[in-house]
Design a protein around this motif. Sequence first.
Motif, PDB file in Angstrom:
ATOM      1  N   ILE A   1       7.617  20.770  -0.773  1.00  0.00           N
ATOM      2  CA  ILE A   1       5.944  20.212   0.049  1.00  0.00           C
ATOM      3  C   ILE A   1       7.150  19.240   0.511  1.00  0.00           C
ATOM      4  O   ILE A   1       6.470  18.197  -0.880  1.00  0.00           O
ATOM      5  N   LEU A   2       7.182  18.056   1.483  1.00  0.00           N
ATOM      6  CA  LEU A   2       7.259  16.978   1.136  1.00  0.00           C
ATOM      7  C   LEU A   2       6.122  16.097   3.016  1.00  0.00           C
ATOM      8  O   LEU A   2       7.118  16.699   3.808  1.00  0.00           O
ATOM      9  N   VAL A   3       5.856  15.187   2.129  1.00  0.00           N
ATOM     10  CA  VAL A   3       4.576  15.052   4.172  1.00  0.00           C
ATOM     11  C   VAL A   3       5.053  13.780   3.899  1.00  0.00           C
ATOM     12  O   VAL A   3       5.110  12.840   2.658  1.00  0.00           O
ATOM     13  N   PRO A   4       5.305  12.592   5.646  1.00  0.00           N
ATOM     14  CA  PRO A   4       5.690  11.774   5.569  1.00  0.00           C
ATOM     15  C   PRO A   4       4.178  11.226   4.851  1.00  0.00           C
ATOM     16  O   PRO A   4       2.866  10.817   5.438  1.00  0.00           O
ATOM     17  N   LEU A   5       4.668   9.670   4.620  1.00  0.00           N
ATOM     18  CA  LEU A   5       3.513   8.735   3.787  1.00  0.00           C
ATOM     19  C   LEU A   5       3.008   8.176   5.279  1.00  0.00           C
ATOM     20  O   LEU A   5       1.036   8.333   4.992  1.00  0.00           O
ATOM     21  N   VAL A   6       2.757   9.466   6.338  1.00  0.00           N
ATOM     22  CA  VAL A   6       1.572   7.806   8.271  1.00  0.00           C
ATOM     23  C   VAL A   6       1.267   9.438   7.625  1.00  0.00           C
ATOM     24  O   VAL A   6       0.701   8.594   9.332  1.00  0.00           O
TER      25      VAL A   6
ATOM     26  N   GLU B   1       0.870  -1.551   0.165  1.00  0.00           N
ATOM     27  CA  GLU B   1      -0.145  -0.379   0.293  1.00  0.00           C
ATOM     28  C   GLU B   1       0.621   1.251   0.474  1.00  0.00           C
ATOM     29  O   GLU B   1       0.582   2.742   0.232  1.00  0.00           O
ATOM     30  N   PHE B   2       2.097   0.881   0.188  1.00  0.00           N
ATOM     31  CA  PHE B   2       2.970   2.362   0.208  1.00  0.00           C
ATOM     32  C   PHE B   2       3.087   3.121  -1.659  1.00  0.00           C
ATOM     33  O   PHE B   2       2.550   4.418  -0.853  1.00  0.00           O
ATOM     34  N   LEU B   3       2.799   2.235  -2.559  1.00  0.00           N
ATOM     35  CA  LEU B   3       2.626   3.460  -3.670  1.00  0.00           C
ATOM     36  C   LEU B   3       1.122   4.335  -3.616  1.00  0.00           C
ATOM     37  O   LEU B   3       1.507   4.863  -4.015  1.00  0.00           O
ATOM     38  N   ALA B   4       0.424   3.224  -3.484  1.00  0.00           N
ATOM     39  CA  ALA B   4      -1.454   3.764  -3.024  1.00  0.00           C
ATOM     40  C   ALA B   4      -0.715   4.682  -1.962  1.00  0.00           C
ATOM     41  O   ALA B   4      -2.049   6.115  -2.521  1.00  0.00           O
ATOM     42  N   ARG B   5       0.062   5.134  -0.737  1.00  0.00           N
ATOM     43  CA  ARG B   5      -0.495   6.067  -0.516  1.00  0.00           C
ATOM     44  C   ARG B   5       0.155   7.384  -0.707  1.00  0.00           C
ATOM     45  O   ARG B   5      -0.332   8.183  -1.241  1.00  0.00           O
ATOM     46  N   ALA B   6       0.641   6.594  -1.957  1.00  0.00           N
ATOM     47  CA  ALA B   6       1.296   8.219  -1.786  1.00  0.00           C
ATOM     48  C   ALA B   6       1.355   8.296  -2.836  1.00  0.00           C
ATOM     49  O   ALA B   6       1.176   9.750  -2.962  1.00  0.00           O
ATOM     50  N   ASN B   7       0.110   7.568  -4.119  1.00  0.00           N
ATOM     51  CA  ASN B   7       0.151   8.106  -4.330  1.00  0.00           C
ATOM     52  C   ASN B   7      -1.652   9.164  -3.544  1.00  0.00           C
ATOM     53  O   ASN B   7      -1.630  10.248  -4.640  1.00  0.00           O
ATOM     54  N   GLU B   8      -1.983   8.697  -3.277  1.00  0.00           N
ATOM     55  CA  GLU B   8      -3.558   9.321  -2.615  1.00  0.00           C
ATOM     56  C   GLU B   8      -2.334  10.830  -1.869  1.00  0.00           C
ATOM     57  O   GLU B   8      -3.375  11.889  -2.396  1.00  0.00           O
ATOM     58  N   LEU B   9      -2.054  10.462  -1.681  1.00  0.00           N
ATOM     59  CA  LEU B   9      -0.999  12.094  -0.825  1.00  0.00           C
ATOM     60  C   LEU B   9      -1.154  13.009  -1.975  1.00  0.00           C
ATOM     61  O   LEU B   9      -0.865  14.410  -1.375  1.00  0.00           O
ATOM     62  N   GLY B  10      -0.310  12.470  -2.782  1.00  0.00           N
ATOM     63  CA  GLY B  10       0.147  13.567  -4.131  1.00  0.00           C
ATOM     64  C   GLY B  10      -0.687  14.156  -4.714  1.00  0.00           C
ATOM     65  O   GLY B  10      -0.791  15.354  -5.054  1.00  0.00           O
ATOM     66  N   GLU B  11      -1.659  12.890  -4.955  1.00  0.00           N
ATOM     67  CA  GLU B  11      -2.760  13.718  -5.579  1.00  0.00           C
ATOM     68  C   GLU B  11      -3.836  15.028  -4.453  1.00  0.00           C
ATOM     69  O   GLU B  11      -4.304  15.855  -5.155  1.00  0.00           O
ATOM     70  N   THR B  12      -4.326  14.364  -3.320  1.00  0.00           N
ATOM     71  CA  THR B  12      -4.368  15.845  -2.662  1.00  0.00           C
ATOM     72  C   THR B  12      -4.137  16.759  -2.332  1.00  0.00           C
ATOM     73  O   THR B  12      -4.463  17.718  -2.535  1.00  0.00           O
ATOM     74  N   ILE B  13      -3.248  16.754  -2.363  1.00  0.00           N
ATOM     75  CA  ILE B  13      -1.851  17.775  -2.358  1.00  0.00           C
ATOM     76  C   ILE B  13      -1.666  19.021  -3.432  1.00  0.00           C
ATOM     77  O   ILE B  13      -1.893  19.794  -3.136  1.00  0.00           O
ATOM     78  N   ARG B  14      -1.606  17.944  -4.799  1.00  0.00           N
ATOM     79  CA  ARG B  14      -1.139  18.919  -5.915  1.00  0.00           C
ATOM     80  C   ARG B  14      -2.594  19.396  -6.168  1.00  0.00           C
ATOM     81  O   ARG B  14      -2.722  20.516  -6.881  1.00  0.00           O
ATOM     82  N   ALA B  15      -4.201  19.323  -5.769  1.00  0.00           N
ATOM     83  CA  ALA B  15      -4.918  19.073  -6.217  1.00  0.00           C
ATOM     84  C   ALA B  15      -5.939  21.248  -5.099  1.00  0.00           C
ATOM     85  O   ALA B  15      -5.651  21.795  -5.985  1.00  0.00           O
ATOM     86  N   ARG B  16      -4.513  20.536  -3.656  1.00  0.00           N
ATOM     87  CA  ARG B  16      -4.953  21.805  -2.830  1.00  0.00           C
ATOM     88  C   ARG B  16      -3.569  22.398  -3.332  1.00  0.00           C
ATOM     89  O   ARG B  16      -4.193  24.083  -3.379  1.00  0.00           O
ATOM     90  N   LEU B  17      -2.882  22.456  -4.510  1.00  0.00           N
ATOM     91  CA  LEU B  17      -1.546  23.316  -4.435  1.00  0.00           C
ATOM     92  C   LEU B  17      -2.055  23.917  -6.483  1.00  0.00           C
ATOM     93  O   LEU B  17      -2.186  25.526  -5.760  1.00  0.00           O
ATOM     94  N   ALA B  18      -3.295  23.402  -6.476  1.00  0.00           N
ATOM     95  CA  ALA B  18      -3.800  24.017  -8.140  1.00  0.00           C
ATOM     96  C   ALA B  18      -4.655  25.158  -7.756  1.00  0.00           C
ATOM     97  O   ALA B  18      -4.999  25.885  -7.975  1.00  0.00           O
ATOM     98  N   SER B  19      -5.286  24.514  -6.201  1.00  0.00           N
ATOM     99  CA  SER B  19      -6.839  25.713  -6.130  1.00  0.00           C
ATOM    100  C   SER B  19      -6.287  26.677  -5.047  1.00  0.00           C
ATOM    101  O   SER B  19      -6.659  28.009  -5.750  1.00  0.00           O
ATOM    102  N   LEU B  20      -5.000  27.114  -4.854  1.00  0.00           N
ATOM    103  CA  LEU B  20      -4.266  28.586  -3.938  1.00  0.00           C
ATOM    104  C   LEU B  20      -3.603  28.576  -5.317  1.00  0.00           C
ATOM    105  O   LEU B  20      -4.031  30.014  -5.332  1.00  0.00           O
ATOM    106  N   ALA B  21      -3.221  28.224  -5.659  1.00  0.00           N
ATOM    107  CA  ALA B  21      -2.674  28.619  -7.243  1.00  0.00           C
ATOM    108  C   ALA B  21      -3.731  29.706  -7.968  1.00  0.00           C
ATOM    109  O   ALA B  21      -3.164  30.407  -8.632  1.00  0.00           O
ATOM    110  N   ALA B  22      -5.021  28.944  -8.192  1.00  0.00           N
ATOM    111  CA  ALA B  22      -6.071  29.532  -8.988  1.00  0.00           C
ATOM    112  C   ALA B  22      -6.507  31.200  -7.817  1.00  0.00           C
ATOM    113  O   ALA B  22      -7.413  31.518  -8.535  1.00  0.00           O
TER     114      ALA B  22
END
Length: 105
Positions: free
Chosen positions: A75-80, A1-22
């Motif tokens: 930004i680099l968050v821990p996977l946990v 589940e390591f990769l799945a969690r990394a992808n999930e976090l990345g999507e969440t953070i990227r969406a929030r940063l895109a919203s901030l940029a807008a």
Amino acid sequence: EFLARANELGETIRARLASLAARHAAIGEVRGLGPMLAFELKEQSPDLANAVTAAAREKGLILLSCGLYGNVIRILVPLVISDPDLAQGLELLEESLVDASSRAA
């Protein structure tokens, strides 16, 4: 589940940063992979990035600035990280950006 969690976090953070940029004209490009992301400030000087990282530090959030002009915030968050802690951290990031931008204006 390591990769799945990394992808999930990345999507969440990227969406929030895109919203901030807008919503914040100071943000240019959002880039990165998985949970290791960054946003570049349009101003090619370290002043605003330093102000954002300082404001974040006052709120208990550690951010790193980097880049050729010192205008990139990493930004680099821990996977946990828990989802509530991630949401709080992203909220603190936005507050810090708003605080730093208003002080610079």
